[in-house]
Design a protein around this motif. Structure first.
Motif, PDB file in Angstrom:
ATOM      1  N   UNK A 227       0.821  -1.212   0.000  1.00 25.41           N
ATOM      2  CA  UNK A 227       0.000   0.000   0.000  1.00 25.41           C
ATOM      3  C   UNK A 227       0.858   1.266   0.000  1.00 25.41           C
ATOM      4  N   UNK A 228       2.145   1.130   0.348  1.00 25.13           N
ATOM      5  CA  UNK A 228       3.017   2.297   0.396  1.00 25.13           C
ATOM      6  C   UNK A 228       3.443   2.767  -0.987  1.00 25.13           C
ATOM      7  N   UNK A 229       3.770   1.815  -1.882  1.00 24.98           N
ATOM      8  CA  UNK A 229       4.266   2.245  -3.198  1.00 24.98           C
ATOM      9  C   UNK A 229       3.278   1.998  -4.340  1.00 24.98           C
ATOM     10  N   UNK A 230       2.214   1.236  -4.100  1.00 28.41           N
ATOM     11  CA  UNK A 230       1.257   0.948  -5.182  1.00 28.41           C
ATOM     12  C   UNK A 230       0.683   2.211  -5.828  1.00 28.41           C
ATOM     13  N   UNK A 231       0.419   3.280  -5.056  1.00 28.91           N
ATOM     14  CA  UNK A 231      -0.099   4.494  -5.707  1.00 28.91           C
ATOM     15  C   UNK A 231       0.887   5.139  -6.675  1.00 28.91           C
ATOM     16  N   UNK A 232       2.171   4.800  -6.566  1.00 33.64           N
ATOM     17  CA  UNK A 232       3.187   5.439  -7.417  1.00 33.64           C
ATOM     18  C   UNK A 232       3.614   4.571  -8.598  1.00 33.64           C
ATOM     19  N   UNK A 233       3.066   3.372  -8.730  1.00 36.17           N
ATOM     20  CA  UNK A 233       3.420   2.500  -9.849  1.00 36.17           C
ATOM     21  C   UNK A 233       2.779   3.043 -11.121  1.00 36.17           C
ATOM     22  N   UNK A 234       3.584   3.135 -12.196  1.00 35.08           N
ATOM     23  CA  UNK A 234       3.096   3.748 -13.441  1.00 35.08           C
ATOM     24  C   UNK A 234       3.214   2.782 -14.615  1.00 35.08           C
ATOM     25  N   UNK A 235       2.682   1.577 -14.450  1.00 38.25           N
ATOM     26  CA  UNK A 235       2.660   0.575 -15.522  1.00 38.25           C
ATOM     27  C   UNK A 235       1.219   0.302 -15.918  1.00 38.25           C
ATOM     28  N   UNK A 236       1.029  -0.135 -17.156  1.00 34.93           N
ATOM     29  CA  UNK A 236      -0.303  -0.554 -17.590  1.00 34.93           C
ATOM     30  C   UNK A 236      -0.622  -1.962 -17.094  1.00 34.93           C
ATOM     31  N   UNK A 237       0.413  -2.819 -17.079  1.00 34.27           N
ATOM     32  CA  UNK A 237       0.222  -4.209 -16.672  1.00 34.27           C
ATOM     33  C   UNK A 237       1.436  -4.655 -15.879  1.00 34.27           C
ATOM     34  N   UNK A 238       1.186  -5.419 -14.824  1.00 29.24           N
ATOM     35  CA  UNK A 238       2.240  -6.043 -14.024  1.00 29.24           C
ATOM     36  C   UNK A 238       2.166  -7.539 -14.273  1.00 29.24           C
ATOM     37  N   UNK A 239       3.247  -8.129 -14.735  1.00 32.59           N
ATOM     38  CA  UNK A 239       3.306  -9.561 -15.017  1.00 32.59           C
ATOM     39  C   UNK A 239       4.266 -10.177 -14.000  1.00 32.59           C
ATOM     40  N   UNK A 240       3.724 -10.940 -13.062  1.00 32.44           N
ATOM     41  CA  UNK A 240       4.476 -11.358 -11.886  1.00 32.44           C
ATOM     42  C   UNK A 240       5.387 -12.554 -12.159  1.00 32.44           C
ATOM     43  N   UNK A 241       6.655 -12.260 -12.426  1.00 30.95           N
ATOM     44  CA  UNK A 241       7.638 -13.327 -12.590  1.00 30.95           C
ATOM     45  C   UNK A 241       8.034 -13.945 -11.269  1.00 30.95           C
ATOM     46  N   UNK A 242       7.964 -13.170 -10.190  1.00 32.79           N
ATOM     47  CA  UNK A 242       8.273 -13.653  -8.844  1.00 32.79           C
ATOM     48  C   UNK A 242       7.028 -14.232  -8.194  1.00 32.79           C
ATOM     49  N   UNK A 243       7.231 -14.952  -7.097  1.00 31.84           N
ATOM     50  CA  UNK A 243       6.117 -15.436  -6.291  1.00 31.84           C
ATOM     51  C   UNK A 243       5.764 -14.403  -5.228  1.00 31.84           C
ATOM     52  N   UNK A 244       4.499 -14.036  -5.147  1.00 32.10           N
ATOM     53  CA  UNK A 244       4.019 -13.170  -4.089  1.00 32.10           C
ATOM     54  C   UNK A 244       4.562 -11.762  -4.056  1.00 32.10           C
ATOM     55  N   UNK A 245       4.792 -11.091  -5.201  1.00 33.36           N
ATOM     56  CA  UNK A 245       5.345  -9.740  -5.138  1.00 33.36           C
ATOM     57  C   UNK A 245       4.338  -8.666  -4.738  1.00 33.36           C
ATOM     58  N   UNK A 246       3.032  -9.002  -4.762  1.00 31.99           N
ATOM     59  CA  UNK A 246       1.998  -8.002  -4.541  1.00 31.99           C
ATOM     60  C   UNK A 246       1.152  -8.370  -3.323  1.00 31.99           C
ATOM     61  N   UNK A 247       1.050  -7.457  -2.373  1.00 28.83           N
ATOM     62  CA  UNK A 247       0.203  -7.699  -1.204  1.00 28.83           C
ATOM     63  C   UNK A 247      -1.260  -7.456  -1.571  1.00 28.83           C
TER      64      UNK A 247
END
Length: 421
Positions: free
Chosen positions: A306-326
């Protein structure tokens, strides 16, 4: 990304609970699937080159065996703990179910920084850990694979250790091995290839030209490095990448081939010290917040909160890692219209080709790399399309749709098999 690391197992349970609520799962099935079935903690000594001995802690967790033997990697990292391994095992259950291969989920780990070990110490640690978990693993029970900081060579040591115990070669006890000792062609690139396929499928379904996509990749190892190279081959412009030493950006596009050649020459396979005209350095935090079309997190958990999600400036996030998003970050991305192709879908290429390797090992009949890649593409594209249809049908994000498919399949298996005795 947070001052205090969020508990990955609690996050995994929250993600499961959301799907279970939507599916209206019976309480008894929900109770079974919320927790791992088996957990093994081992404390084992390793003799160092200087004659001293140190005790290391390792884990092997089996989340669910309802759909077949369990599958999951082994990671070597100083921050490994039991809740991380529990979460990774649970995510593996859903990942295998989503791509519809006959496995349950497992995971293992050792609390160690392998960079601090000599090759001999690393081998002794690996063989001793393999011996400790040998009571659980086997080609018809639990088949490990590589993960963070583990390599085909480490997999070969594990296979050889188990084979010495059995008195004959047990090829299918582990996947991700070198091809010379029963590994599969295409396995090393499989996870990164799957990520690149998901970027392509997202672009196709959103009328985007891949040759006009600006891509940022966090992580430049076996997942991020391969994904970056394959996306560059597709025509994408990879404008930034990072590894443990920091980030590297060039707005006009990086030379990923040259960067991979550089890491291959580096003793720790890192980008540290890399320079090229127009390339600037930045932190991993800054890299995640760069404006781009596609953002590929291919490092560790808890990168988006929740701290940095408002500042992400991508159209799509494709999760190559496991569990990168809370879950909090997921909610913010949904509100902001940022698509997330979830980890249990985006990085399922590794376990898919591990399944192919296991099948080849059992049959002693090996496929060409073209056959492996073609079958991988078939499985991944089919899983993406199924998740997309479910998302449209239920009006939910792709992560929720993927969980609906996966949890429903595992729940059906659990109910069909019943409870023994």
């Amino acid at each position: 990304m947070t001052s205090e690391r969020e508990n990955p197992f609690r996050i995994a349970q929250q993600q499961f609970d959301k799907a279970a609520d939507l599916l209206d799962l019976p309480d008894d099935v929900r109770e079974i699937l919320r927790v791992p079935q088996r957990e093994l903690t081992v404390n084992f000594p390793v003799k160092f080159d200087n004659g001293s001995t140190k005790v290391f802690t390792g884990y092997r967790v089996q989340h669910n065996l309802g759909r077949g033997p369990v599958k999951g990697g082994i990671r070597y990292h100083p921050n490994v703990d039991i809740d991380e391994v529990r979460a990774l095992a649970m995510w593996m259950t859903w990942k295998c179910a989503l791509v519809n291969i006959p496995y349950g989920g497992a995971k293992g780990g050792v609390v160690v920084d392998p960079a601090n070990l000599s090759m001999g110490e690393l081998e002794r640690l690996t063989r001793r850990f393999a011996t400790e978990i040998s009571i659980l693993i086997g080609p018809d029970k639990d088949i490990p694979a590589p993960d963070v900081n583990t390599t085909p060579q480490i997999m070969a040591w594990i296979m050889d250790t188990i084979s010495m115990h059995q008195g004959h070669t047990v090829n299918a006890v582990i996947t991700g091995k070198p091809v010379q000792v029963g590994g599969s062609l295409g396995r090393n690139d499989a996870t990164g290839r799957g990520v690149s396929l998901m970027v392509r499928e997202w672009a196709r379904n959103n009328n985007q030209n891949v040759e006009q996509l600006n891509v940022v990749v966090q992580g430049f190892g076996n997942v991020g490095g391969v994904a970056a190279a394959l996306l560059e081959e597709m025509g994408c412009r990879v404008i930034a990448v990072s590894d443990a030493t920091g980030g590297y950006v060039r707005r006009g596009g990086l030379d990923i081939k040259a960067m991979r050649e550089y890491t291959a020459r580096h003793p720790r396979h890192l980008l540290e010290g890399y320079t090229a005209p127009g390339v600037e350095q930045l932190t991993n935090t800054e890299l995640l917040e760069l404006p781009c079309d596609v953002l590929v997190p291919a490092a560790l958990e808890n990168q988006f909160t929740e701290l940095n999600a408002p500042r992400i400036r991508a159209k799509v996030i494709v999760e190559g890692a496991n569990g990168p998003t809370t879950p909090d970050a997921d909610a913010i991305f949904e509100d902001r219209g940022i698509t997330v192709v979830p980890d249990i879908l985006a990085n399922a290429g590794g376990v898919t080709v591990s399944y192919f390797e296991w099948v080849q090992g059992l049959q002693e009949f090996f496929w060409t790399e073209r056959e492996v890649n073609a079958q991988l593409e078939r499985v991944m594209v089919n899983a993406f399309q199924q998740a997309l249809r479910k998302a449209q049908e239920w009006h939910v994000p792709l992560r929720t749709a993927a969980y609906l498919l996966a949890v429903e399949r595992v729940a059906h298996s659990t109910m069909t098999r019943g409870i023994y005795p």
